[in-house]
Write a protein that holds these residues in place. Sequence first.
Motif, PDB file in Angstrom:
ATOM      1  N   ALA A  30      41.245  52.633  42.896  1.00 31.93           N
ATOM      2  CA  ALA A  30      39.819  52.343  43.054  1.00 31.93           C
ATOM      3  C   ALA A  30      39.198  51.938  41.722  1.00 31.93           C
ATOM      4  N   PHE A  31      39.544  52.660  40.649  1.00 34.54           N
ATOM      5  CA  PHE A  31      39.038  52.290  39.324  1.00 34.54           C
ATOM      6  C   PHE A  31      39.464  50.865  38.957  1.00 34.54           C
ATOM      7  N   THR A  32      40.706  50.540  39.276  1.00 34.45           N
ATOM      8  CA  THR A  32      41.219  49.207  38.952  1.00 34.45           C
ATOM      9  C   THR A  32      40.458  48.131  39.711  1.00 34.45           C
ATOM     10  N   TYR A  33      40.193  48.395  40.978  1.00 32.00           N
ATOM     11  CA  TYR A  33      39.435  47.421  41.775  1.00 32.00           C
ATOM     12  C   TYR A  33      38.023  47.253  41.226  1.00 32.00           C
ATOM     13  N   TRP A  34      37.341  48.376  41.000  1.00 34.30           N
ATOM     14  CA  TRP A  34      35.966  48.299  40.501  1.00 34.30           C
ATOM     15  C   TRP A  34      35.906  47.568  39.160  1.00 34.30           C
ATOM     16  N   GLY A  35      36.886  47.842  38.300  1.00 35.15           N
ATOM     17  CA  GLY A  35      36.874  47.222  36.984  1.00 35.15           C
ATOM     18  C   GLY A  35      37.164  45.739  37.005  1.00 35.15           C
ATOM     19  N   SER A  36      37.849  45.278  38.050  1.00 37.80           N
ATOM     20  CA  SER A  36      38.220  43.860  38.113  1.00 37.80           C
ATOM     21  C   SER A  36      37.149  42.990  38.760  1.00 37.80           C
ATOM     22  N   VAL A  37      36.209  43.619  39.474  1.00 40.55           N
ATOM     23  CA  VAL A  37      35.152  42.852  40.139  1.00 40.55           C
ATOM     24  C   VAL A  37      34.224  42.233  39.088  1.00 40.55           C
ATOM     25  N   ASP A  38      34.088  40.943  39.142  1.00 37.43           N
ATOM     26  CA  ASP A  38      33.212  40.190  38.228  1.00 37.43           C
ATOM     27  C   ASP A  38      33.607  40.335  36.762  1.00 37.43           C
ATOM     28  N   ALA A  39      34.841  40.753  36.495  1.00 36.42           N
ATOM     29  CA  ALA A  39      35.296  40.869  35.105  1.00 36.42           C
ATOM     30  C   ALA A  39      35.682  39.496  34.570  1.00 36.42           C
ATOM     31  N   SER A  40      35.627  39.368  33.263  1.00 40.36           N
ATOM     32  CA  SER A  40      36.039  38.119  32.627  1.00 40.36           C
ATOM     33  C   SER A  40      36.509  38.419  31.211  1.00 40.36           C
ATOM     34  N   GLY A  41      37.468  37.658  30.752  1.00 39.59           N
ATOM     35  CA  GLY A  41      37.938  37.793  29.382  1.00 39.59           C
ATOM     36  C   GLY A  41      38.447  39.185  29.064  1.00 39.59           C
ATOM     37  N   VAL A  42      37.928  39.748  27.978  1.00 37.37           N
ATOM     38  CA  VAL A  42      38.394  41.046  27.501  1.00 37.37           C
ATOM     39  C   VAL A  42      38.039  42.177  28.466  1.00 37.37           C
ATOM     40  N   GLU A  43      37.108  41.933  29.376  1.00 35.31           N
ATOM     41  CA  GLU A  43      36.719  42.962  30.344  1.00 35.31           C
ATOM     42  C   GLU A  43      37.866  43.333  31.275  1.00 35.31           C
ATOM     43  N   TYR A  44      38.855  42.452  31.396  1.00 32.47           N
ATOM     44  CA  TYR A  44      40.011  42.766  32.240  1.00 32.47           C
ATOM     45  C   TYR A  44      40.885  43.862  31.625  1.00 32.47           C
ATOM     46  N   LEU A  45      40.622  44.208  30.377  1.00 37.90           N
ATOM     47  CA  LEU A  45      41.404  45.264  29.733  1.00 37.90           C
ATOM     48  C   LEU A  45      41.267  46.583  30.484  1.00 37.90           C
ATOM     49  N   PHE A  46      40.057  46.876  30.961  1.00 38.41           N
ATOM     50  CA  PHE A  46      39.828  48.143  31.659  1.00 38.41           C
ATOM     51  C   PHE A  46      40.657  48.250  32.939  1.00 38.41           C
ATOM     52  N   PRO A  47      40.581  47.284  33.874  1.00 36.34           N
ATOM     53  CA  PRO A  47      41.400  47.421  35.085  1.00 36.34           C
ATOM     54  C   PRO A  47      42.900  47.377  34.807  1.00 36.34           C
ATOM     55  N   VAL A  48      43.308  46.642  33.784  1.00 35.86           N
ATOM     56  CA  VAL A  48      44.731  46.620  33.441  1.00 35.86           C
ATOM     57  C   VAL A  48      45.191  48.015  33.004  1.00 35.86           C
ATOM     58  N   ILE A  49      44.387  48.668  32.173  1.00 32.87           N
ATOM     59  CA  ILE A  49      44.752  50.000  31.683  1.00 32.87           C
ATOM     60  C   ILE A  49      44.730  51.024  32.812  1.00 32.87           C
ATOM     61  N   THR A  50      43.705  50.973  33.667  1.00 36.58           N
ATOM     62  CA  THR A  50      43.650  51.936  34.770  1.00 36.58           C
ATOM     63  C   THR A  50      44.808  51.730  35.736  1.00 36.58           C
ATOM     64  N   GLY A  51      45.152  50.472  35.990  1.00 33.26           N
ATOM     65  CA  GLY A  51      46.285  50.203  36.870  1.00 33.26           C
ATOM     66  C   GLY A  51      47.588  50.722  36.289  1.00 33.26           C
ATOM     67  N   MET A  52      47.799  50.479  35.003  1.00 27.53           N
ATOM     68  CA  MET A  52      49.016  50.956  34.349  1.00 27.53           C
ATOM     69  C   MET A  52      49.045  52.479  34.288  1.00 27.53           C
TER      70      MET A  52
END
Length: 258
Positions: A30-52
């Motif tokens: 869920a954190f990964t999904y929320w973090g990826s919504v409307d993310a761009s550029g460096v903001e994708y770091l958060f969902p990548v880390i939560t997914g990993m």
Amino acid sequence: MSDEAMYKIPTIDLSVPSLLALAQLGVFAAFTYWGSVDASGVEYLFPVITGMAGLALFLSVPHARMIATFGLPAAMCVLSVVLDDPEMIFWAVFMLIMVGGIAYLPAMALNDEALGLDEEAMKNRLGPLWVLFALFTMFMFGTIDGALEGEFLDEDSDGTEIVTELDSDQQTIAQAGLAIGLIGVVVFLMTGVMGMEVGPMRPWHGGALASGALFLTMYLWMSTDSANFEPIPDIGMILAISGILTLVPCAAYEGSES
């Protein structure tokens, strides 16, 4: 798992350890999904880390709990500097509590040898952490604000605050939810931490009551037609958190085979 193994494929069944592992994975999904919504550029770091982090915990990667607990808040602090968003540091503190509870509570309940604690020390630490986690989730998902303030606070993808007002009936439901949640915390404290006999009540009943508070809050989010409510990830998150709140006391005080 041997000392050299970098991961372990978990067994998926209806046992308590398996359900706890799935609950952990569900929260991070869920954190990964929320973090990826409307993310761009460096903001994708958060969902990548939560997914990993979620996958690392699910696969029992060595030191995954510590890395997830401290790595994610650290990444948020870095992002706050890169994105010039000081408020993210504030949320990093909350993520430390949230992720710490998600990562460590199941391991403590199952008496994971990797923690290096005996059973008594494990339970002494589990009790306060469970209480903190339960209260934090009721705050995070709006149970407390809905009951006391009669409103839900949220933010859109641009960081703009969204205030959802509750009518009197909805606030009454929120107050009932908060009361149920607090009763659940008291039940857990009395039957689990203090070891008292309270009729037929068991520590996991406290977890079930705390989970009930979250489900009532979720119902209110749905009934107010909040623009930010997304059924699949939001309901999935509540189910996963409820699984941790209920199954952790069950495993710790009833045994993982119960």
